[in-house]
Design a protein around this motif. Structure first.
Motif, PDB file in Angstrom:
ATOM      1  N   ALA A  12      -5.221   2.870   4.817  1.00 50.65           N
ATOM      2  CA  ALA A  12      -3.976   3.465   3.824  1.00 50.65           C
ATOM      3  C   ALA A  12      -4.175   4.976   3.623  1.00 50.65           C
ATOM      4  O   ALA A  12      -4.911   5.564   2.836  1.00 50.65           O
ATOM      5  N   PRO A  13      -3.253   5.594   4.079  1.00 46.12           N
ATOM      6  CA  PRO A  13      -3.375   6.912   3.772  1.00 46.12           C
ATOM      7  C   PRO A  13      -2.973   7.514   2.547  1.00 46.12           C
ATOM      8  O   PRO A  13      -3.857   8.388   2.023  1.00 46.12           O
ATOM      9  N   LYS A  14      -2.394   6.791   1.495  1.00 47.07           N
ATOM     10  CA  LYS A  14      -2.474   7.136   0.305  1.00 47.07           C
ATOM     11  C   LYS A  14      -3.835   6.989  -0.523  1.00 47.07           C
ATOM     12  O   LYS A  14      -4.126   7.698  -1.485  1.00 47.07           O
ATOM     13  N   PHE A  15      -4.652   6.023  -0.041  1.00 43.12           N
ATOM     14  CA  PHE A  15      -5.863   5.911  -0.597  1.00 43.12           C
ATOM     15  C   PHE A  15      -6.753   7.038   0.051  1.00 43.12           C
ATOM     16  O   PHE A  15      -7.740   7.683  -0.812  1.00 43.12           O
ATOM     17  N   ILE A  16      -6.645   7.321   1.178  1.00 39.15           N
ATOM     18  CA  ILE A  16      -7.535   8.590   1.616  1.00 39.15           C
ATOM     19  C   ILE A  16      -7.126   9.730   0.887  1.00 39.15           C
ATOM     20  O   ILE A  16      -7.979  10.749   0.724  1.00 39.15           O
ATOM     21  N   GLU A  17      -5.755  10.082   0.495  1.00 37.06           N
ATOM     22  CA  GLU A  17      -5.275  11.230  -0.101  1.00 37.06           C
ATOM     23  C   GLU A  17      -5.850  11.073  -1.694  1.00 37.06           C
ATOM     24  O   GLU A  17      -6.658  12.119  -1.978  1.00 37.06           O
ATOM     25  N   ARG A  18      -6.061   9.918  -2.286  1.00 40.47           N
ATOM     26  CA  ARG A  18      -6.801   9.874  -3.472  1.00 40.47           C
ATOM     27  C   ARG A  18      -8.480  10.365  -3.501  1.00 40.47           C
ATOM     28  O   ARG A  18      -8.753  11.036  -4.312  1.00 40.47           O
ATOM     29  N   ASP A  76       2.294   0.916   3.357  1.00 46.10           N
ATOM     30  CA  ASP A  76       3.463   1.491   2.904  1.00 46.10           C
ATOM     31  C   ASP A  76       3.407   2.721   2.693  1.00 46.10           C
ATOM     32  O   ASP A  76       2.440   3.320   1.667  1.00 46.10           O
ATOM     33  N   PRO A  77       4.271   3.779   3.234  1.00 48.47           N
ATOM     34  CA  PRO A  77       4.083   5.251   2.846  1.00 48.47           C
ATOM     35  C   PRO A  77       4.594   5.431   1.400  1.00 48.47           C
ATOM     36  O   PRO A  77       4.162   6.595   0.861  1.00 48.47           O
ATOM     37  N   GLU A  78       5.115   4.459   0.619  1.00 46.95           N
ATOM     38  CA  GLU A  78       5.384   4.657  -0.679  1.00 46.95           C
ATOM     39  C   GLU A  78       4.452   3.878  -1.634  1.00 46.95           C
ATOM     40  O   GLU A  78       4.437   3.535  -2.815  1.00 46.95           O
ATOM     41  N   LEU A  79       3.044   3.553  -0.952  1.00 50.45           N
ATOM     42  CA  LEU A  79       2.333   2.839  -1.898  1.00 50.45           C
ATOM     43  C   LEU A  79       2.086   3.356  -3.316  1.00 50.45           C
ATOM     44  O   LEU A  79       1.805   4.689  -3.354  1.00 50.45           O
ATOM     45  N   ASP A  80       1.996   2.726  -4.281  1.00 54.11           N
ATOM     46  CA  ASP A  80       1.589   3.059  -5.757  1.00 54.11           C
ATOM     47  C   ASP A  80       0.378   3.003  -5.873  1.00 54.11           C
ATOM     48  O   ASP A  80      -0.010   1.766  -6.340  1.00 54.11           O
ATOM     49  N   VAL A  81      -0.475   4.121  -5.882  1.00 56.08           N
ATOM     50  CA  VAL A  81      -1.834   4.043  -5.978  1.00 56.08           C
ATOM     51  C   VAL A  81      -2.300   3.824  -7.226  1.00 56.08           C
ATOM     52  O   VAL A  81      -3.277   3.029  -7.558  1.00 56.08           O
ATOM     53  N   ASP A  82      -1.412   4.201  -8.250  1.00 60.59           N
ATOM     54  CA  ASP A  82      -1.776   3.809  -9.783  1.00 60.59           C
ATOM     55  C   ASP A  82      -1.707   2.456 -10.051  1.00 60.59           C
ATOM     56  O   ASP A  82      -2.767   1.812 -10.816  1.00 60.59           O
ATOM     57  N   ALA A  83      -0.819   1.833  -9.383  1.00 62.37           N
ATOM     58  CA  ALA A  83      -0.390   0.348  -9.490  1.00 62.37           C
ATOM     59  C   ALA A  83      -1.924  -0.366  -9.110  1.00 62.37           C
ATOM     60  O   ALA A  83      -2.522  -1.380  -9.576  1.00 62.37           O
TER      61      ALA A  83
END
Length: 236
Positions: free
Chosen positions: A110-116, A42-49
């Motif tokens: 997950a692109p969002k995890f890679i960003e983190r 999901d491109p809107e994945l909530d990493v903090d959650a």
């Protein structure tokens, strides 16, 4: 350009080539568990959650993190693929364990995890870490590039286990180790969540991994594990 960014750029090209090969071999219908990774894509994945779910004392692998790192028996100079790195829980201890002459490939789909993990490695100045955006069936590393692969609470998320395992096998140098940590799935004992979410038990996963060419070495018993298990395999 730093060495880290150079490695990331090279791996992006490699992954693109692998993606073309992969598409010729498989289709979405070949997935053994379609949709299991939709939340991570999901491109809107909530990493903090996810951080609040993954990095809490009630999660066995978080509470037993130090035991797990010690049981990996990493040496200075090792090259490690952290497959399904997620929020980067093991990023810093692995980086410390392999030292300045080693390398950590933090892989996730997950692109969002890679960003983190990219931010973590920059903020903590981890100069031996390369974030890698993998594919559902390919870890996107070149042949003979790693001495160890770590798959923690992630194997049951492999939609294409045979292909994913092949990509790990091909990337691993002879004599390397594959460590798989996952959930015990035992009828009448495991939680309802586990029975519904994890597709098979330890014996099935072990057979799949051995079928990919890996040799079973041992099951490591950790004091903090009740729901999880730790299996070590070798690459001949």
């Amino acid at each position: 350009m730093t060495l880290q960014r150079f490695c990331l750029a090279v791996l992006a090209v490699i992954c693109s080539v692998h993606s073309n090969d992969s598409n010729a071999q498989e289709t979405v219908s070949d997935s053994i568990n379609p949709g299991i990774n939709d939340a991570f894509l999901d491109p809107e994945l909530d990493v903090d959650a996810w951080l609040q779910r993954f990095e809490v004392e009630s999660r066995e692998v978080y509470a037993a993190k130090d035991q797990i790192v010690a049981a990996m028996k990493l040496k200075p100079g090792d090259q490690v693929a952290d497959v399904g790195t997620g929020t980067g829980l093991f990023l810093e201890p692995f980086s410390d364990a392999v030292g300045k002459d080693g390398w950590i490939f933090a892989i996730d789909i997950a692109p969002k995890f890679i960003e983190r993990v990219s931010r973590i490695s920059e903020l903590k100045r981890l100069g031996n870490v390369t974030p890698v955006l993998g594919l559902p069936d390919d870890i996107c590393l070149p042949p003979n590039s790693i001495t160890a692969a770590f798959v923690c609470d992630v194997y049951h998320h492999f939609e294409y286990p045979a292909n994913s395992l092949k990509s790990i096998f091909d990337a691993m140098k002879p004599g390397g180790q594959l460590v798989v940590i996952d959930f015990e799935r035992i009828e009448g004992k495991s939680r309802e969540w586990t029975m519904g979410h994890v597709r098979a038990g330890k014996e099935t996963f072990r057979k799949e991994i051995e079928a990919a060419g890996f040799v079973f070495r041992e099951e490591v018993k950790l004091d903090g594990f009740d729901e999880n298990y730790f299996l070590r395999f070798g690459r001949p």
